[in-house]
Write an enzyme that holds these catalytic residues in place. Structure first.
Site, short mmCIF file in Angstrom:
data_model
loop_
_atom_site.label_atom_id
_atom_site.label_comp_id
_atom_site.label_asym_id
_atom_site.label_seq_id
_atom_site.Cartn_x
_atom_site.Cartn_y
_atom_site.Cartn_z
CE1 TYR A 199 -3.89 2.42 1.11
CE2 TYR A 199 -1.89 3.63 1.91
CZ TYR A 199 -3.11 3.79 1.50
OH TYR A 199 -4.02 4.81 1.72
CD GLU A 208 -6.12 4.51 -0.80
OE1 GLU A 208 -6.44 4.64 0.22
OE2 GLU A 208 -7.04 3.63 -1.52
#
Ligand code: GDP
Ligand code: MN
Length: 372
Positions: free
Chosen positions: A101, A187
């Site tokens: 991530y 993101e």
């Protein structure tokens, strides 16, 4: 403004962030042609402005072009969390070695951008942060200072050594996107380790609503907005989609937020935030109830209204008008101006209001869980 995945991906591509080859498709035939061109299995991804598409069935793996055509046929035209799927992103399926991530958002406490990295990506990052906080690194970046390497070294201390160099390069590019497009969030989840190196397999970009985008954005805004949120705005309602299953309608942001808190305290999860504002007439209330029904998430609706300039009889009329399309149980708490009239209108429709917000929250949560 939340961009759709394909739009965020385009921005990533322009910034030199590697993404798998693919194309946007709007028909099953197109999906098949793209799959033929890419060769090998493809991933079909519903382009809707809501998260958690994987879990909701909006991401499909097709082994062959024929299967891509079939699966695209089932995805296109269907609804995902109440939003019609009008386009798919068809990309070459990657062989994933590990999922990471990487994101940047604004930390409102320290009032500066913060980089977030986790070697446990591909899943809900909030969940990872809650259950294994040691697996998530957060490093604030003072905006006047720029991106010093020592901050990135701290950020990627958790990363496998063989990926660090590549992560450094990628982080620099992502920070460039964050600044250039004046984002609230960028993101990549998952950022996947593959045979060809790191690939951004998903792209989430939220541009600050006060940013006045230039030429490069023309056409993006309308395409990206959640259609229900846009419709609500037009009707004078504040509607924000959340992840749970208890639909909530109230008047005034403070009361709605308090209602959300009560639902969470009672062990439930709100499906949305919906503020009908002050002085709402029956039509606006009816519209609000319809929006909750159409969002397709709520298993129960909790209406919490404190009548001041808003009249309880108007609210009750709106609820009763909309019960035909609602299809889920409704719990109502009404108090204040014209309360007695409002309760009578509800009673005639067979609805028994609760007396307190706490009671309402408890009952709604029980109904959502199937207890009643
Ligand atoms: P989201 O659920 O809306 O965040 O959609 P994502 O684009 O993140 O996809 C969900 C999940 O599907 C990812 O976490 C991956 O595990 C998986 N996925 C997406 N693309 C690929 C791919 O190319 N190959 C494989 N094997 N899995 C993929
Ligand atoms: Mn994702």
């Amino acid at each position: 403004m939340r961009l759709l995945e394909w739009q965020g991906r385009e921005i990533f591509e322009r910034a030199g962030i590697p993404v798998p080859p693919g194309a946007l498709v709007k028909s099953p035939q197109e999906a098949r042609r793209v799959a033929e061109r890419l060769g090998g299995p493809v991933v079909l991804k519903a382009q809707v402005p809501v998260g958690g598409r994987g879990k909701a069935g909006g991401i499909k793996l097709a082994a062959t072009p024929i299967q891509a055509e079939e699966l695209a046929g089932t995805l296109l035209g269907a609804r995902l969390k109440g939003v019609p799927v009008e386009a798919l992103l068809a990309v070459r399926a990657a062989e994933i070695r590990s999922e990471h991530y990487l994101g940047i958002t604004i930390d409102r406490d320290s009032r500066q951008p913060v980089f977030i990295y986790s070697p446990s990506g591909g899943v809900d990052i909030e969940e990872v942060a809650r259950t294994r906080p040691e697996a998530v690194a957060k490093v604030p970046i003072p905006p006047l200072e720029g991106l010093y390497p020592f901050r990135l070294r701290r950020l990627f201390a958790l990363a496998p050594a063989h990926l660090r160099k590549e992560l450094f390069r990628l982080a620099g590019k992502l920070y460039g996107v964050f600044l250039e497009y004046e984002c609230n969030l960028v993101e990549i989840n998952p950022l996947a380790e593959t045979e060809e190196g790191l690939l951004a397999l998903d792209a989430k970009v939220i541009i600050d609503d006060d940013h006045r985008p230039g030429e490069q954005f023309s056409g993006l805004a309308e395409a990206a907005e959640d259609p229900l949120e846009a419709e609500a705005k037009e009707a004078g309602l504040s509607f924000v989609r959340l992840d749970g299953d208890v639909g909530i309608i109230g008047n005034g942001a403070g009361l709605v937020m308090a209602t959300l808190d009560l639902v969470v305290q009672a062990g439930g999860q709100p499906a949305n935030f919906l503020d009908i504002g002050g002085g709402a007439r029956a039509e606006r209330v009816q519209k609000a109830v319809e929006l909750v029904a159409r969002s397709g998430q709520a298993k129960v609706l909790l209406v919490n209204v404190f009548g001041g300039i808003t009249r309880c009889d108007e609210v009750a009329r709106g609820i009763v008008e909309a019960t035909g399309v609602l299809g889920i149980p409704v719990v109502v708490r009404l108090t204040g101006t014209n309360e007695r009239e409002g309760k009578e209108i509800l009673a005639r429709a067979g609805l028994v209001p609760v007396d307190t917000m706490e009671e309402g929250a408890a009952q709604a949560v029980a109904l959502a869980k199937g207890g009643g």
